[in-house]
Write an enzyme that holds these catalytic residues in place. Structure first.
Site, PDB file in Angstrom:
ATOM      1  N   LYS A 129      53.409  43.051  47.680  1.00 57.20           N
ATOM      2  CA  LYS A 129      52.239  42.416  47.058  1.00 57.20           C
ATOM      3  C   LYS A 129      51.053  43.348  47.221  1.00 57.20           C
ATOM      4  CE  LYS A 129      51.652  38.307  45.126  1.00 57.20           C
ATOM      5  NZ  LYS A 129      52.702  37.587  44.410  1.00 57.20           N
ATOM      6  N   ASP A 173      49.084  39.183  38.622  1.00 56.04           N
ATOM      7  CA  ASP A 173      49.008  38.036  39.527  1.00 56.04           C
ATOM      8  C   ASP A 173      47.637  37.405  39.305  1.00 56.04           C
ATOM      9  OD1 ASP A 173      49.174  36.453  42.068  1.00 56.04           O
ATOM     10  OD2 ASP A 173      50.939  37.692  42.382  1.00 56.04           O
TER      11      ASP A 173
END
Ligand code: NAD
Length: 421
Positions: free
Chosen positions: A106, A146
């Site tokens: 991430k 995201d």
């Protein structure tokens, strides 16, 4: 004592309980409690007024025993390293449960994209790649959109990476526009995957979805597509829907197109002129067969879990059911299907995009959905088979714990084969 809400502590605790239930090797457990690599960068960005601002960014590769890292990049003013670490751990379990050849990762940048113009966002996105190009890439760690990042940002990032690499490398990043190597079917992939899981869940408890009552919390990207697909593909009747302002309930079923028009013109779901208005709390307790939380985290808690009337809770949002509520629902016989199974469609179609880019051969939307269906159905069956196996041996576990056992077990097996422990 107040509950520790640090997301990375929560991720570690979830791993700890799965490790205990499955009797995970101590060394494997220790490796899996921390990310493999954390990179922190400071990115100088030329702003529209001629000044230069420095932005703090991260990329965490949690584990790559099963393949390159995979995970989004978030632009958020409240971004912090512990959240990114937790999300990278959850990506590791999600790709493993789907059994696709990726690890988990991430990234994030502390910034407020709402206060930045497109010139500044492009400079920041290119700067992020220049700062990190050595630690990301199609065979190392593959980013995606995201929170507050989108296909345009992915396009700029790909362009910057290609300039540094000296050749075209579309598989560097996923979630791109289809014109430059994106995949068909990506927009509604999360909801579509969720609906295939709903079909399997209904089969499991012998519920006929045709004509059954569905309630959806949230009318954003995930909730909106879930509504449309539940209607069209499953023949289910959506009787309740909400957004952050509140919800509506109509026992005769809500008309999707009329609702969309009302939301567009009034800005809220309650602009729909039929049915009755309900609060978000009341919505979750409605008399329906299926509840789909598709908004935010911590919506079903110890305080309301015993009031849920649905037979299936389909977690399309991330973390909508707290661990205690999960246990209560389980004891009451409600099938609560965990988030990292239900909403895995997005990362699965990201995997398809990466595979298509590497091959230079693109699939039709129909092909994408067919393969997505096969993968999520397999994951659902893996989770149910594991739950049954444990039940037969006298250990009662929830579907969430079963999903963790499958996912963690696969990563641990890969690390063992590689000789990491
Ligand atoms: P979104 O921002 O498009 O929509 C969120 C919706 O939730 C909006 O309708 C908003 O009004 C509503 N909402 C906000 N607060 C609420 C509250 N207190 N009560 C009821 N409704 C509320 O977000 P999204 O992309 O649809 O994501 C929703 C959830 O699904 C998130 O948890 C996200 O992490 C998860 N998810 C989404 C995707 C995806 O591809 N979009 C993929 C994986 C997981």
């Amino acid at each position: 004592m107040a509950e520790d809400l640090n997301p990375f502590r929560i991720a570690q605790e979830e791993l700890d309980s799965a490790a205990e239930a499955m009797g995970l090797d101590k060394t494997a457990h220790a490796i899996l409690r921390e990310p493999k690599r954390t990179v922190v960068v400071n990115i100088p960005v030329k702003m529209r007024d001629g000044s230069v601002k420095v932005f703090n960014g991260f990329r965490v590769l949690y584990n790559d025993a099963r393949g390159p890292g995979k995970g989004g990049i978030r632009y958020h003013p409240l971004e912090n390293l512990d959240t990114v670490k937790a999300l990278s751990a959850w990506m590791t379990w999600k790709t493993s449960l789907a059994n696709i050849p990726f690890g988990g990762a991430k990234g994030g940048v502390i910034c407020n994209p709402k206060e930045m113009n497109s010139y500044e966002l492009e400079n920041l996105s290119r700067g992020y790649v220049r700062a990190l190009w050595n630690s990301i890439g199609p065979k190392i760690d593959v980013p995606a959109p995201d929170v507050y990042t989108n296909p345009q940002i992915m396009a700029w990032m790909m362009d910057e990476y290609n300039a540094i690499a000296g050749h075209g490398e579309p598989a560097f990043i996923t979630g791109k526009p289809v014109e430059i190597g994106g995949s068909e079917g990506r927009f509604d992939s999360t909801a579509m995957g969720g609906m295939y899981v709903l079909r399997e869940s209904a089969k499991k408890i012998k519920l006929d979805l045709k004509g059954s009552d569905v309630v959806i919390q949230g009318f954003g990207n995930a909730g909106m597509f879930a509504f449309e697909i539940a209607n069209k593909l499953a023949g289910a009747k959506v009787v309740g829907i909400s957004d952050s302002e509140g919800g509506i309930y109509d026992q005769d079923g809500i008309d999707y197109n009329k609702l969309l028009a009302a939301k567009k013109s009034t800005g809220k779901v309650q602009g729909y002129d039929k049915g009755e208005k309900v609060s978000n709390e009341e919505l979750l307790e409605l008399d329906a067969d299926v509840i789909i939380p598709a908004a935010i985290e911590n919506q079903i808690t110890a305080a309301n879990a015993d009031k849920i009337k649905a037979k299936i809770v389909l977690e399309l949002a991330n973390g909508p059911v707290t661990p205690e509520a999960d246990r209560i629902l389980f004891e009451r016989g409600v099938l609560d299907v965990p988030d990292f199974l239900v909403n895995s469609g997005g990362v699965i179609v990201s995997y398809f995009e990466w595979a298509q880019d590497r091959e230079g051969y693109f699939w039709t939307e129909e092909e994408v959905y067919k393969r997505l269906d096969a993968i999520v159905t397999r994951s659902f069956n893996d989770v149910m088979a594991t739950q049954e196996k444990y039940t037969e041996s006298g250990k009662k576990i929830t579907p969430r714990t079963a999903a963790y056992i499958v996912a963690v077990g696969r990563v641990a097996a890969a690390m063992k084969l590689r000789g990491w422990y």
